[in-house]
Design a protein around this motif. Structure first.
Motif, PDB file in Angstrom:
ATOM      1  N   ILE A   1       0.874  -1.171   0.000  1.00 19.70           N
ATOM      2  CA  ILE A   1       0.000   0.000   0.000  1.00 19.70           C
ATOM      3  C   ILE A   1       0.909   1.217   0.000  1.00 19.70           C
ATOM      4  O   ILE A   1       1.786   1.358   0.858  1.00 19.70           O
ATOM      5  CB  ILE A   1      -0.941   0.008   1.211  1.00 19.70           C
ATOM      6  N   TYR A   2       0.714   2.083  -0.990  1.00 19.54           N
ATOM      7  CA  TYR A   2       1.531   3.278  -1.158  1.00 19.54           C
ATOM      8  C   TYR A   2       0.601   4.461  -1.391  1.00 19.54           C
ATOM      9  O   TYR A   2      -0.181   4.452  -2.352  1.00 19.54           O
ATOM     10  CB  TYR A   2       2.484   3.089  -2.348  1.00 19.54           C
ATOM     11  N   LYS A   3       0.657   5.428  -0.491  1.00 22.01           N
ATOM     12  CA  LYS A   3      -0.195   6.627  -0.583  1.00 22.01           C
ATOM     13  C   LYS A   3      -1.661   6.237  -0.748  1.00 22.01           C
ATOM     14  O   LYS A   3      -2.356   6.728  -1.639  1.00 22.01           O
ATOM     15  CB  LYS A   3       0.260   7.537  -1.711  1.00 22.01           C
ATOM     16  N   ASP A   4      -2.131   5.327   0.101  1.00 29.54           N
ATOM     17  CA  ASP A   4      -3.526   4.868   0.119  1.00 29.54           C
ATOM     18  C   ASP A   4      -3.957   4.137  -1.154  1.00 29.54           C
ATOM     19  O   ASP A   4      -5.142   4.001  -1.422  1.00 29.54           O
ATOM     20  CB  ASP A   4      -4.492   6.021   0.408  1.00 29.54           C
ATOM     21  N   ARG A   5      -3.019   3.656  -1.936  1.00 28.03           N
ATOM     22  CA  ARG A   5      -3.307   2.862  -3.129  1.00 28.03           C
ATOM     23  C   ARG A   5      -2.669   1.488  -2.968  1.00 28.03           C
ATOM     24  O   ARG A   5      -1.538   1.371  -2.505  1.00 28.03           O
ATOM     25  CB  ARG A   5      -2.719   3.503  -4.392  1.00 28.03           C
ATOM     26  N   THR A   6      -3.393   0.458  -3.367  1.00 28.36           N
ATOM     27  CA  THR A   6      -2.856  -0.895  -3.313  1.00 28.36           C
ATOM     28  C   THR A   6      -2.157  -1.200  -4.626  1.00 28.36           C
ATOM     29  O   THR A   6      -2.755  -1.090  -5.692  1.00 28.36           O
ATOM     30  CB  THR A   6      -3.979  -1.915  -3.060  1.00 28.36           C
ATOM     31  N   MET A   7      -0.878  -1.550  -4.536  1.00 30.60           N
ATOM     32  CA  MET A   7      -0.065  -1.880  -5.702  1.00 30.60           C
ATOM     33  C   MET A   7       0.163  -3.391  -5.712  1.00 30.60           C
ATOM     34  O   MET A   7       0.604  -3.964  -4.720  1.00 30.60           O
ATOM     35  CB  MET A   7       1.290  -1.169  -5.650  1.00 30.60           C
TER      36      MET A   7
END
Length: 91
Positions: free
Chosen positions: A57-63
């Motif tokens: 999770i990076y800056k509230d985004r799931t990668m």
């Protein structure tokens, strides 16, 4: 990414698990399961494979590892170095 491939996604906060399904299999337990920070993918709740890069999770985004997921769902993946673009299509 998954939605553009015609797949459905579910998130389980307690397990920090991503579930990706073909719509027709969503209620049958068939799909791909990934856990944040873990280098394994569960397939259809029975098999597991190792992957090189875990989801994060990076800056509230799931990668998620796009090549691994795409290939599990039998998609052809191509990287264009010049444009730095990933192309995904049906095989």
């Amino acid at each position: 990414m998954a939605e553009n491939l015609g797949l459905n996604i579910n998130w389980n906060e307690e397990e920090r698990r991503i579930a990706i399904f073909r719509p027709e299999f969503q209620n049958s337990g068939g799909g791909v399961f990934l856990w944040i920070g873990k280098n394994i993918v569960g397939i259809d709740e029975y098999d597991e494979i190792k992957i090189d890069t875990p989801p994060i999770i990076y800056k509230d985004r799931t990668m998620v590892p796009i090549r691994d997921i795409s290939e599990i769902f039998e998609k052809d993946v191509r990287w264009d170095e010049n444009s730095r673009t990933v192309y995904i299509k049906d095989k």
